[in-house]
Design an enzyme around this catalytic site. Structure first.
Site, mmCIF file in Angstrom:
data_model
loop_
_atom_site.group_PDB
_atom_site.id
_atom_site.type_symbol
_atom_site.label_atom_id
_atom_site.label_comp_id
_atom_site.label_asym_id
_atom_site.label_seq_id
_atom_site.Cartn_x
_atom_site.Cartn_y
_atom_site.Cartn_z
ATOM 1 N N GLY A 89 28.733 65.139 110.238
ATOM 2 C CA GLY A 89 29.579 64.381 109.310
ATOM 3 C C GLY A 89 31.048 64.589 109.648
ATOM 4 O O GLY A 89 31.392 65.456 110.450
ATOM 5 N N ARG A 92 36.528 66.706 109.780
ATOM 6 C CA ARG A 92 37.990 66.694 109.789
ATOM 7 C C ARG A 92 38.509 65.293 110.078
ATOM 8 O O ARG A 92 39.400 65.088 110.908
ATOM 9 C CB ARG A 92 38.520 67.673 110.807
ATOM 10 C CG ARG A 92 37.969 67.449 112.191
ATOM 11 C CD ARG A 92 38.997 67.829 113.160
ATOM 12 N NE ARG A 92 38.432 67.824 114.502
ATOM 13 C CZ ARG A 92 39.067 68.312 115.515
ATOM 14 N NH1 ARG A 92 40.239 68.840 115.356
ATOM 15 N NH2 ARG A 92 38.521 68.272 116.701
ATOM 16 N N LYS A 112 42.504 61.753 111.765
ATOM 17 C CA LYS A 112 41.762 62.879 112.334
ATOM 18 C C LYS A 112 42.604 64.139 112.122
ATOM 19 O O LYS A 112 43.701 64.250 112.672
ATOM 20 C CB LYS A 112 41.517 62.624 113.827
ATOM 21 C CG LYS A 112 40.601 63.622 114.490
ATOM 22 C CD LYS A 112 40.162 63.126 115.872
ATOM 23 C CE LYS A 112 39.362 64.183 116.618
ATOM 24 N NZ LYS A 112 38.946 63.725 117.942
ATOM 25 N N ASP A 124 38.358 74.125 109.214
ATOM 26 C CA ASP A 124 39.520 73.955 108.328
ATOM 27 C C ASP A 124 39.889 72.490 108.127
ATOM 28 O O ASP A 124 40.814 72.179 107.373
ATOM 29 C CB ASP A 124 40.721 74.735 108.883
ATOM 30 C CG ASP A 124 41.138 74.262 110.282
ATOM 31 O OD1 ASP A 124 40.516 73.298 110.801
ATOM 32 O OD2 ASP A 124 42.068 74.849 110.851
ATOM 33 N N ARG A 182 27.737 55.892 114.881
ATOM 34 C CA ARG A 182 27.310 56.678 116.034
ATOM 35 C C ARG A 182 25.788 56.660 116.137
ATOM 36 O O ARG A 182 25.111 56.378 115.135
ATOM 37 C CB ARG A 182 27.755 58.140 115.856
ATOM 38 C CG ARG A 182 29.246 58.297 115.626
ATOM 39 C CD ARG A 182 29.552 59.525 114.751
ATOM 40 N NE ARG A 182 30.961 59.556 114.344
ATOM 41 C CZ ARG A 182 31.917 60.184 115.003
ATOM 42 N NH1 ARG A 182 31.621 60.875 116.073
ATOM 43 N NH2 ARG A 182 33.175 60.126 114.598
ATOM 44 N N ASP A 251 26.224 62.517 118.487
ATOM 45 C CA ASP A 251 27.226 62.162 117.470
ATOM 46 C C ASP A 251 28.488 61.624 118.129
ATOM 47 O O ASP A 251 29.356 61.088 117.440
ATOM 48 C CB ASP A 251 27.561 63.365 116.581
ATOM 49 C CG ASP A 251 27.971 64.590 117.384
ATOM 50 O OD1 ASP A 251 27.142 65.073 118.167
ATOM 51 O OD2 ASP A 251 29.118 65.033 117.232
ATOM 52 N N ASN A 252 28.602 61.787 119.436
ATOM 53 C CA ASN A 252 29.781 61.286 120.142
ATOM 54 C C ASN A 252 29.455 60.047 120.960
ATOM 55 O O ASN A 252 30.136 59.727 121.926
ATOM 56 C CB ASN A 252 30.360 62.378 121.048
ATOM 57 C CG ASN A 252 30.920 63.540 120.242
ATOM 58 O OD1 ASN A 252 31.250 63.386 119.070
ATOM 59 N ND2 ASN A 252 31.013 64.703 120.854
ATOM 60 N N ASP A 261 35.720 60.386 120.788
ATOM 61 C CA ASP A 261 35.802 61.851 120.677
ATOM 62 C C ASP A 261 36.210 62.526 121.973
ATOM 63 O O ASP A 261 35.388 63.070 122.714
ATOM 64 C CB ASP A 261 34.485 62.431 120.133
ATOM 65 C CG ASP A 261 34.501 62.455 118.618
ATOM 66 O OD1 ASP A 261 35.534 62.034 118.043
ATOM 67 O OD2 ASP A 261 33.520 62.869 118.001
HETATM 68 P P1 AMP Z 1 33.228 67.296 117.817
HETATM 69 O O1 AMP Z 1 32.843 68.454 118.690
HETATM 70 O O2 AMP Z 1 34.704 67.056 117.737
HETATM 71 O O3 AMP Z 1 32.452 66.066 118.142
HETATM 72 O O4 AMP Z 1 32.824 67.713 116.324
HETATM 73 C C1 AMP Z 1 31.550 68.115 115.960
HETATM 74 C C2 AMP Z 1 31.485 68.318 114.477
HETATM 75 O O5 AMP Z 1 32.349 69.386 114.068
HETATM 76 C C3 AMP Z 1 31.899 67.115 113.648
HETATM 77 O O6 AMP Z 1 31.076 67.083 112.506
HETATM 78 C C4 AMP Z 1 33.329 67.420 113.283
HETATM 79 O O7 AMP Z 1 33.730 66.760 112.118
HETATM 80 C C5 AMP Z 1 33.261 68.935 113.076
HETATM 81 N N1 AMP Z 1 34.564 69.593 113.278
HETATM 82 C C6 AMP Z 1 35.242 69.765 114.446
HETATM 83 N N2 AMP Z 1 36.398 70.428 114.220
HETATM 84 C C7 AMP Z 1 36.477 70.695 112.896
HETATM 85 C C8 AMP Z 1 37.412 71.344 112.051
HETATM 86 N N3 AMP Z 1 38.534 71.873 112.522
HETATM 87 N N4 AMP Z 1 37.124 71.412 110.739
HETATM 88 C C9 AMP Z 1 36.001 70.896 110.233
HETATM 89 N N5 AMP Z 1 35.075 70.258 110.972
HETATM 90 C C10 AMP Z 1 35.295 70.156 112.290
HETATM 91 MG MG MG Z 2 32.343 64.310 117.470
#
Ligand code: AMP
Ligand code: MG
Length: 483
Positions: A89, A92, A112, A124, A182, A251-252, A261
């Site tokens: 989900g 951030r 973002k 965070d 996605r 998810d990407n 992403d």
């Molecule tokens: P990503 O690796 O960017 O595709 O993110 C994978 C998952 O981690 C997604 O659900 C993002 O929303 C979550 N995510 C990545 N960075 C953060 C963050 N700093 N705070 C909260 N969720 C995060």
């Molecule tokens: Mg992602």
């Protein structure tokens, strides 16, 4: 006083069943400062760029104010991360709404890094300046290269620190996407939704991204086939540009066929199918040479999620899904071969073309030749890293002979090559140089880089400087997640 900034938001995603999102507002930040703004994109989207750059617009990019017509929400999705299925989900990200453009297009406007959401898990919800600027550079470079991608409208510094291994400057990126649906959104629906909810999502995706497919007699199969075709084209384009996504989790992977992403991605320099830059991809799952196969694996997860909709008889549904997935390979290879032919100035197709391309790639790998510059050298008739070897001489003769058999002139072939081989890609050392300057407050280096990346097929004198390779270094280039 409200200036006419040009917001024209609709919120079709919010009409999906409640399960697919949580209404959620961005968390205001201390002192927003606009550091990057994409004037051309703003105009394309129907904004008044000057008005959008004022405090009123910047407050929106920072999440301190909402634009008129916004319905802010965080999207629910799941995904296979490095092969393991999990609930994710928008942890951030907050979707403000869909901007309806003057041409009648519909694009998501998403922040973002706007603070924690119900999907944040331990995170965070924030983002650091460097990685958001990096996404800005790479996504705009991809757009320049003609590769479908999400875009970057603005970056604001929040005036607040974020903590990773060290204290960093916080920032928010405004991302523009055809949508944020996605493969993982469908996996979420298939695992935690009812069939009705899955159907609502599929209908929505069809209407939004594949309106022409709706007339078929099996609309859900048409959706599956449509996504397979677009992803096969997208991944072929990545391979042709030497782009390594770095974290091809489901998810990407978008339903629209856009690249999304930008975490630990990078462009390959030396041609090497095993090239990996991501520090977290220790197994090389997402190496350059694995991307086409991972694409197929991810699409099989999509097909699995779609099975309840494909046929009322589940065995027949499975058969349809398998058949659709088996077509991916042909789609990918025909796009790839067509692109490689163009990179070599070849029109039409001959039996031996694939072997000709593979021989060249084999030599490049053996000689550790730079991927982008080798094709540039061939384009401009310069010596390559392999020149002088008997193998290359023999290959070169075959290549010339192949081109002499086509009716197009040498001038036409040269033009095709110029339009297929970029003068400039966002080389890692150039990106780092731009980010370093920007993080200390100087955005000129980044803006120059963006300028040359905007039209990579122009082949200007200025771009030649950007084709230079970095000084040899003992440290392999590494990119990081946790961005
Ligand atoms: P990503 O690796 O960017 O595709 O993110 C994978 C998952 O981690 C997604 O659900 C993002 O929303 C979550 N995510 C990545 N960075 C953060 C963050 N700093 N705070 C909260 N969720 C995060
Ligand atoms: Mg992602």
């Amino acid at each position: 006083m409200t200036k006419n900034i040009g917001w024209n938001l609709d919120n079709s995603y919010s009409l999906l069943p409640q399960k697919f999102y949580t209404s959620h507002k961005p968390k205001p930040v201390a002192s927003p400062e606009l550091v990057m703004f994409n004037e051309n994109l703003a105009a394309e989207l129907g904004f008044n760029a000057e008005a959008l750059k004022t405090n009123e617009g910047v407050a929106i990019f920072a999440g301190n104010e909402l634009p008129e017509g916004a319905f802010p929400l965080a999207q629910a999705y799941a995904g296979h991360q490095f092969g393991h299925f999990t609930m994710l989900g928008d942890g951030r990200a907050v979707l403000l709404g869909e901007q309806i453009t003057p041409e009648g297009g519909r694009v998501d406007i998403q922040l973002k890094g706007p603070g924690r959401t119900p999907y944040s898990r331990g995170g965070d919800g924030r983002a650091a300046l460097g990685p958001m600027l990096r996404e800005y550079i790479i996504s705009e470079a991809m757009h320049g290269l003609g590769i479908p991608t999400t875009r970057s409208l603005a970056v604001v510094k929040t005036g607040e620190p974020v903590y990773r291994e060290t204290e960093l400057q916080g920032a928010i990126l405004t991302r523009v996407a055809a949508s944020h649906l996605r493969v993982g959104t469908f996996e979420f629906a298939a695992n935690w939704g009812t069939e009705e909810e899955l159907r609502a999502l599929a209908d929505y995706a069809l209407e939004r991204h594949y309106p022409d497919a709706e007339t078929g007699d099996n609309r859900y199969l048409a959706l599956l086939q449509g996504v397979i075709k677009r992803q096969a084209l997208l991944i072929a384009k990545w391979q042709l540009a030497g782009f390594i996504h770095g974290v091809m989790n489901t998810d990407n992977m978008t339903i629209s066929g856009e690249t999304i992403d930008y975490g630990p991605c990078a462009f390959m320099d030396v041609y090497d199918p095993a090239a990996v830059f991501s520090s977290i991809d220790v197994q090389g799952r997402y190496a350059y040479g694995n991307q086409p196969g991972i694409g197929s694996w991810n699409l099989a997860r999509f097909a699995e999620a779609m099975i309840p909709l494909l046929h009322e008889d589940q065995d027949q549904a499975l058969e349809l899904a398998q058949e659709a997935i088996s077509e991916y390979k042909d789609h990918f290879y025909s796009n790839w071969l067509e692109g490689m032919r163009a990179k070599l100035g070849i029109f039409g197709g001959e039996e031996g073309d694939k072997a000709l391309v593979e021989q060249l790639l084999g030599m490049m790998q053996k000689n550790r030749a730079d991927f982008t510059n080798t094709f540039l050298d061939l384009t401009f008739g310069r010596e390559t890293a392999m020149s002088g070897t008997p193998e290359f001489t023999a290959w070169h003769e075959k290549w010339i002979a192949r081109r002499s058999r086509q009716e197009q002139t040498e001038g036409q072939a040269a033009e095709l090559m110029k339009n297929s081989n970029p003068a400039v890609i966002p080389r890692n050392h150039r990106v780092e140089e731009a980010l370093e300057a920007a993080e200390s407050g100087d955005y000129h280096v980044m803006k120059r880089l963006l300028h040359v990346l905007a039209s990579p097929y122009a082949h200007t004198a200025e771009q030649e400087k950007y084709a230079a390779l970095p000084e040899p270094s003992d440290c392999p280039y590494q990119t990081f997640c946790g961005t």
